[in-house]
Write a protein that holds these residues in place. Structure first.
Motif, PDB file in Angstrom:
ATOM      1  N   UNK A   1       0.779  -1.148  -0.120  1.00 37.41           N
ATOM      2  CA  UNK A   1       0.008  -0.077   0.038  1.00 37.41           C
ATOM      3  C   UNK A   1       0.912   1.088   0.132  1.00 37.41           C
ATOM      4  N   UNK A   2       0.488   2.268  -0.319  1.00 42.45           N
ATOM      5  CA  UNK A   2       1.065   3.652  -0.570  1.00 42.45           C
ATOM      6  C   UNK A   2       0.288   4.689   0.136  1.00 42.45           C
ATOM      7  N   UNK A   3       1.003   5.557   1.077  1.00 43.02           N
ATOM      8  CA  UNK A   3       0.509   6.818   1.741  1.00 43.02           C
ATOM      9  C   UNK A   3       1.474   8.004   1.081  1.00 43.02           C
ATOM     10  N   UNK A   4       0.791   8.855   0.407  1.00 44.00           N
ATOM     11  CA  UNK A   4       1.403   9.854  -0.145  1.00 44.00           C
ATOM     12  C   UNK A   4       1.139  11.154   0.816  1.00 44.00           C
ATOM     13  N   UNK A   5       2.361  11.795   1.460  1.00 45.77           N
ATOM     14  CA  UNK A   5       2.039  12.816   2.399  1.00 45.77           C
ATOM     15  C   UNK A   5       2.613  14.005   1.765  1.00 45.77           C
ATOM     16  N   UNK A   6       1.750  15.227   1.772  1.00 47.91           N
ATOM     17  CA  UNK A   6       2.086  16.324   1.160  1.00 47.91           C
ATOM     18  C   UNK A   6       2.248  17.509   2.035  1.00 47.91           C
ATOM     19  N   UNK A   7       3.177  18.346   1.732  1.00 45.80           N
ATOM     20  CA  UNK A   7       3.271  19.559   2.547  1.00 45.80           C
ATOM     21  C   UNK A   7       3.216  20.916   1.507  1.00 45.80           C
TER      22      UNK A   7
ATOM     23  N   UNK B   1       4.233  12.908  12.117  1.00 47.30           N
ATOM     24  CA  UNK B   1       2.910  12.224  11.867  1.00 47.30           C
ATOM     25  C   UNK B   1       2.621  10.597  11.637  1.00 47.30           C
ATOM     26  N   UNK B   2       3.423  10.349  10.621  1.00 43.07           N
ATOM     27  CA  UNK B   2       3.528   9.088   9.919  1.00 43.07           C
ATOM     28  C   UNK B   2       3.625   8.010  11.286  1.00 43.07           C
ATOM     29  N   UNK B   3       4.621   8.330  12.078  1.00 43.48           N
ATOM     30  CA  UNK B   3       4.966   7.575  13.337  1.00 43.48           C
ATOM     31  C   UNK B   3       3.988   7.559  14.232  1.00 43.48           C
ATOM     32  N   UNK B   4       3.299   8.809  14.525  1.00 44.75           N
ATOM     33  CA  UNK B   4       2.420   8.972  15.360  1.00 44.75           C
ATOM     34  C   UNK B   4       1.309   8.037  15.137  1.00 44.75           C
ATOM     35  N   UNK B   5       0.817   8.097  13.746  1.00 43.84           N
ATOM     36  CA  UNK B   5      -0.342   7.388  13.467  1.00 43.84           C
ATOM     37  C   UNK B   5       0.014   6.049  12.586  1.00 43.84           C
ATOM     38  N   UNK B   6       1.206   5.522  12.875  1.00 41.10           N
ATOM     39  CA  UNK B   6       1.602   4.094  12.434  1.00 41.10           C
ATOM     40  C   UNK B   6       0.951   3.967  11.026  1.00 41.10           C
ATOM     41  N   UNK B   7       1.409   4.995   9.968  1.00 38.98           N
ATOM     42  CA  UNK B   7       0.883   4.969   8.831  1.00 38.98           C
ATOM     43  C   UNK B   7       1.718   3.962   7.856  1.00 38.98           C
TER      44      UNK B   7
END
Length: 279
Positions: free
Chosen positions: A170-176, A196-202
């Motif tokens: 799976x892929x999660x794209x996080x944008x700034x 954020x990715x670590x906090x939410x276990x993405x």
């Protein structure tokens, strides 16, 4: 951001293929500054009128060379070149894994582009593809923010080729909403996204296809950024999350804060220079 790869991606815009070509001889292609200024990414919309409908057939290498003065390679070719096909053939295709990709701005057409890329090269859709922007977004308007074009190209490259190499992940794209260039600009926002990715276990892999010349961070603010990133990477390692970063496009020739002037001595890029990431 400083990665350029000699690969192709397919763009589903007006029966066109968006192809990224490396090398210095693409005279017909517009030369545009990469998002960090450290390299030139050549982007071109190639007219594919007369080819199969978009999404049903990818352009051939010969068509890419004829239209854009550069090669384009299929996922199957690149997999074989790097020996990834051996892993895939053994069933190691990323099943159960999630790749988190971090970019500035993203691309407004990435979802349809990925679908077209997959259809053109006979790839399955990823199990899941999500786009998250916890810091908010800005309108896609390259006339106001020219670097959005380069980041859209980079986002397309990152997402499509991460999927090509691990088709069942799976892929999660996080944008700034902030443009990362050189020095500290944009980096605190990227560090926030990592945490954020670590906090939410993405996901269990974080891929950052960008980099700032390490020397541009030799300031009080820059050294604080380096410490903060390294703390984040140490946290990721403790959680069993792999962090990957781009070493850059130009070897040891990298740009100063102005994004144009090249340091007259060998340099490296951060965060690839961190011992806490895979570069």
């Amino acid at each position: 951001m400083s990665r350029r790869i000699v690969l192709s991606t397919i763009g589903a815009v007006a029966l066109a293929a968006l192809v990224f070509v490396g090398g210095a001889s693409a005279a017909k292609a517009p030369r545009v500054r990469s998002v960090s200024g450290k390299s030139l990414i050549r982007t071109r919309f190639l007219d594919v009128t007369g080819m199969a409908a978009a999404g049903s057939q990818a352009p051939t290498d010969a068509q890419c060379r004829a239209a854009g003065d550069g090669p384009c390679y299929s996922p199957q070719e690149i997999r074989h070149a790097y020996g990834v096909d051996q892993l895939l053939n053994r069933g190691d295709q990323g099943k159960g894994q999630t790749i988190v990709i971090i970019d500035s701005f993203g691309s407004p057409t990435i979802t349809s582009d990925l679908q077209t890329f997959d259809a053109g090269y006979g790839l399955p859709d990823p199990p899941s593809f999500k786009i998250l922007a916890p810091l908010g977004t800005v309108p896609f308007d390259p006339s106001a923010i020219p670097d959005q074009i380069n980041w859209a190209a980079e986002t397309t490259l990152d997402v499509e080729w991460a999927h090509a190499m691990a088709p069942k992940a799976s892929i999660v794209l996080m944008t700034s909403p902030v443009d990362e260039t050189e020095g500290v600009q944009g980096m605190p926002q990227f560090d926030f996204l990592i945490n954020y990715a670590l906090d939410h276990h993405l996901g269990n892999v974080i891929s950052e296809s960008w980099g700032a010349t390490e020397n541009t961070l030799f300031t009080a603010a820059g050294e604080q950024v380096i410490r903060s990133f390294n703390d984040s990477y140490a946290r990721a390692a403790a959680m069993g999350v792999t962090a990957l970063a781009s070493t850059g496009d130009a070897g040891v020739g990298n740009a100063e804060v102005d994004g144009t002037t090249i340091y007259p001595f060998p340099t490296v890029n951060f965060p690839a220079s961190s011992p806490l990431v895979g570069a």
